[in-house]
Design a protein around this motif. Sequence first.
Motif, PDB file in Angstrom:
ATOM      1  N   ASP A   1       0.379   1.807   9.919  1.00  0.00           N
ATOM      2  CA  ASP A   1       0.422   3.267   9.897  1.00  0.00           C
ATOM      3  C   ASP A   1       0.412   3.826   8.483  1.00  0.00           C
ATOM      4  OD1 ASP A   1       0.412   5.624  11.491  1.00  0.00           O
ATOM      5  OD2 ASP A   1       2.514   5.977  10.966  1.00  0.00           O
ATOM      6  N   ASP A   2       0.071   2.985   7.515  1.00  0.00           N
ATOM      7  CA  ASP A   2      -0.004   3.460   6.130  1.00  0.00           C
ATOM      8  C   ASP A   2      -1.357   3.099   5.520  1.00  0.00           C
ATOM      9  OD1 ASP A   2       0.271   0.721   5.941  1.00  0.00           O
ATOM     10  OD2 ASP A   2       1.651   0.780   4.235  1.00  0.00           O
ATOM     11  N   GLY A   3      -2.381   2.924   6.369  1.00  0.00           N
ATOM     12  CA  GLY A   3      -3.703   2.553   5.886  1.00  0.00           C
ATOM     13  C   GLY A   3      -4.413   3.698   5.187  1.00  0.00           C
ATOM     14  N   GLN A   4      -5.600   3.399   4.683  1.00  0.00           N
ATOM     15  CA  GLN A   4      -6.374   4.398   3.940  1.00  0.00           C
ATOM     16  C   GLN A   4      -7.848   4.301   4.308  1.00  0.00           C
ATOM     17  OE1 GLN A   4      -5.297   6.620   1.010  1.00  0.00           O
ATOM     18  NE2 GLN A   4      -7.204   7.524   1.774  1.00  0.00           N
ATOM     19  N   ILE A   5      -8.428   5.438   4.664  1.00  0.00           N
ATOM     20  CA  ILE A   5      -9.872   5.579   4.814  1.00  0.00           C
ATOM     21  C   ILE A   5     -10.362   6.358   3.602  1.00  0.00           C
ATOM     22  CG2 ILE A   5     -11.759   6.462   6.225  1.00  0.00           C
ATOM     23  CD1 ILE A   5     -10.158   4.308   7.655  1.00  0.00           C
ATOM     24  N   LEU A   6     -11.407   5.851   2.941  1.00  0.00           N
ATOM     25  CA  LEU A   6     -11.885   6.521   1.730  1.00  0.00           C
ATOM     26  C   LEU A   6     -13.412   6.526   1.727  1.00  0.00           C
ATOM     27  CD1 LEU A   6     -10.268   5.913  -1.766  1.00  0.00           C
ATOM     28  CD2 LEU A   6     -12.539   6.851  -1.441  1.00  0.00           C
ATOM     29  N   HIS A   7     -13.988   7.713   1.659  1.00  0.00           N
ATOM     30  CA  HIS A   7     -15.439   7.862   1.614  1.00  0.00           C
ATOM     31  C   HIS A   7     -15.890   8.127   0.178  1.00  0.00           C
ATOM     32  CE1 HIS A   7     -14.915   8.156   5.848  1.00  0.00           C
ATOM     33  NE2 HIS A   7     -14.647   9.437   5.902  1.00  0.00           N
ATOM     34  N   ILE A   8     -16.894   7.390  -0.297  1.00  0.00           N
ATOM     35  CA  ILE A   8     -17.518   7.713  -1.566  1.00  0.00           C
ATOM     36  C   ILE A   8     -18.674   8.661  -1.250  1.00  0.00           C
ATOM     37  CG2 ILE A   8     -18.631   6.853  -3.641  1.00  0.00           C
ATOM     38  CD1 ILE A   8     -15.700   5.992  -3.298  1.00  0.00           C
ATOM     39  N   SER A   9     -18.495   9.918  -1.593  1.00  0.00           N
ATOM     40  CA  SER A   9     -19.458  10.960  -1.252  1.00  0.00           C
ATOM     41  C   SER A   9     -20.266  11.343  -2.492  1.00  0.00           C
ATOM     42  CB  SER A   9     -18.739  12.172  -0.653  1.00  0.00           C
ATOM     43  OG  SER A   9     -19.652  13.115  -0.168  1.00  0.00           O
TER      44      SER A   9
ATOM     45  N   GLU B   1      -7.394  15.125  12.835  1.00  0.00           N
ATOM     46  CA  GLU B   1      -7.168  14.262  14.003  1.00  0.00           C
ATOM     47  C   GLU B   1      -5.968  13.344  13.780  1.00  0.00           C
ATOM     48  OE1 GLU B   1     -10.469  12.070  15.523  1.00  0.00           O
ATOM     49  OE2 GLU B   1     -11.836  13.795  15.490  1.00  0.00           O
ATOM     50  N   LEU B   2      -5.864  12.765  12.585  1.00  0.00           N
ATOM     51  CA  LEU B   2      -4.748  11.879  12.279  1.00  0.00           C
ATOM     52  C   LEU B   2      -3.419  12.615  12.293  1.00  0.00           C
ATOM     53  CD1 LEU B   2      -6.415   9.791   9.438  1.00  0.00           C
ATOM     54  CD2 LEU B   2      -5.706   8.912  11.675  1.00  0.00           C
ATOM     55  N   ARG B   3      -3.415  13.847  11.786  1.00  0.00           N
ATOM     56  CA  ARG B   3      -2.175  14.632  11.817  1.00  0.00           C
ATOM     57  C   ARG B   3      -1.778  14.957  13.258  1.00  0.00           C
ATOM     58  NH1 ARG B   3      -3.051  13.150   7.614  1.00  0.00           N
ATOM     59  NH2 ARG B   3      -1.786  11.542   8.574  1.00  0.00           N
ATOM     60  N   GLN B   4      -2.763  15.300  14.062  1.00  0.00           N
ATOM     61  CA  GLN B   4      -2.482  15.609  15.467  1.00  0.00           C
ATOM     62  C   GLN B   4      -1.913  14.389  16.196  1.00  0.00           C
ATOM     63  OE1 GLN B   4      -5.892  16.703  17.948  1.00  0.00           O
ATOM     64  NE2 GLN B   4      -4.661  18.332  18.848  1.00  0.00           N
ATOM     65  N   ALA B   5      -2.384  13.205  15.788  1.00  0.00           N
ATOM     66  CA  ALA B   5      -1.909  11.963  16.405  1.00  0.00           C
ATOM     67  C   ALA B   5      -0.593  11.480  15.793  1.00  0.00           C
ATOM     68  CB  ALA B   5      -2.973  10.879  16.254  1.00  0.00           C
ATOM     69  N   LYS B   6      -0.032  12.243  14.848  1.00  0.00           N
ATOM     70  CA  LYS B   6       1.218  11.879  14.171  1.00  0.00           C
ATOM     71  C   LYS B   6       1.091  10.569  13.386  1.00  0.00           C
ATOM     72  CE  LYS B   6       3.157  15.411  16.221  1.00  0.00           C
ATOM     73  NZ  LYS B   6       3.366  16.675  15.468  1.00  0.00           N
ATOM     74  N   SER B   7      -0.115  10.279  12.926  1.00  0.00           N
ATOM     75  CA  SER B   7      -0.358   9.068  12.151  1.00  0.00           C
ATOM     76  C   SER B   7      -0.160   9.352  10.664  1.00  0.00           C
ATOM     77  CB  SER B   7      -1.790   8.574  12.388  1.00  0.00           C
ATOM     78  OG  SER B   7      -2.096   7.510  11.502  1.00  0.00           O
ATOM     79  N   LYS B   8       0.305   8.331   9.952  1.00  0.00           N
ATOM     80  CA  LYS B   8       0.466   8.452   8.503  1.00  0.00           C
ATOM     81  C   LYS B   8      -0.689   7.781   7.744  1.00  0.00           C
ATOM     82  CE  LYS B   8       5.478   8.835   8.733  1.00  0.00           C
ATOM     83  NZ  LYS B   8       6.783   8.215   8.373  1.00  0.00           N
ATOM     84  N   ILE B   9      -1.707   7.362   8.480  1.00  0.00           N
ATOM     85  CA  ILE B   9      -2.923   6.866   7.832  1.00  0.00           C
ATOM     86  C   ILE B   9      -3.566   8.023   7.078  1.00  0.00           C
ATOM     87  CG2 ILE B   9      -5.242   5.935   8.232  1.00  0.00           C
ATOM     88  CD1 ILE B   9      -4.057   4.563  10.752  1.00  0.00           C
ATOM     89  N   ARG B  10      -4.023   7.757   5.864  1.00  0.00           N
ATOM     90  CA  ARG B  10      -4.573   8.828   5.031  1.00  0.00           C
ATOM     91  C   ARG B  10      -6.087   8.709   4.918  1.00  0.00           C
ATOM     92  NH1 ARG B  10      -0.459   8.516  -0.104  1.00  0.00           N
ATOM     93  NH2 ARG B  10      -1.233   6.373  -0.121  1.00  0.00           N
ATOM     94  N   VAL B  11      -6.719   9.842   4.650  1.00  0.00           N
ATOM     95  CA  VAL B  11      -8.177   9.873   4.492  1.00  0.00           C
ATOM     96  C   VAL B  11      -8.524  10.686   3.260  1.00  0.00           C
ATOM     97  CG1 VAL B  11      -8.383  11.869   6.055  1.00  0.00           C
ATOM     98  CG2 VAL B  11     -10.384  10.424   5.612  1.00  0.00           C
TER      99      VAL B  11
END
Length: 256
Positions: free
Chosen positions: A135-143, A177-187
């Motif tokens: 629950d502390d993962g990270q999604i990161l897009h190189i845009s 979406e992650l906030r709505q799901a109460k997740s602490k995964i960050r993007v």
Amino acid sequence: MNRWEGRVALVTGASYGIGAAICRQLVEQGMTVVGAARSYNKVQALADELKGQKGSLTAIQCDISKDEDIRAMFSTIKQKFGGVDVCINNAGLDSNSALMDGDPSKWRAMLDVNVIGLSHCTREALVSMKERNVDDGQILHISSVAGHLVVAPYLVSAMYSASKHAVKALTEGLRQELRQAKSKIRVASISPAATETGFFGAQRNLSEEAATKKYTSMGFKCLEAKDIADSVLHVLSAPPHVQVTDVVVWPTEQNV
């Protein structure tokens, strides 16, 4: 970065430029890195170069535009390493096909990588995290800054800009979406401006000499791939209560 030591990061588009620089930085920080690209040999050469570092790099051949390649890649990662804790969507391309007289097949090929492939990798990474209660993962897009404005068509195509505007929307949409799901995964997304990598030349079939001349003719010092890798470390290093979502990186002297 201490909390990321030994944990698994996937980097797509890892064969050169920004992707390779990110792999190097994360390995030096002690992460277990999976570098994915169509050019397996280039990633493997980098992995060989980085042997003896604090972390490790494993090369996987994957065409991000193909669903079956993405599924196979995540299956391999699960078998070898358990799953993904960080997913860095770096793979991207430009169709170099104008809106006025462009080739729709080139547009689709680009969108399959820049938008659909990115989203598919993100979904699979989130599934991997959920399976392991991460629950502390990270999604990161190189845009790209092309996701914040429409730049001159001799630099990148309008459809490329459209794809990067989509990435901006996808970043914020996933955050919500992650906030709505109460997740602490960050993007997060990182949007570089002019960066001296192989991207510009590769997209236009330019020789290395011609691509270098294009960068030097801009009249200012461009960003380097390492500068963007440093920004990745900045995002990952933020404390748990801080979510960096949108980083735009410009050369100091660049106007637009």
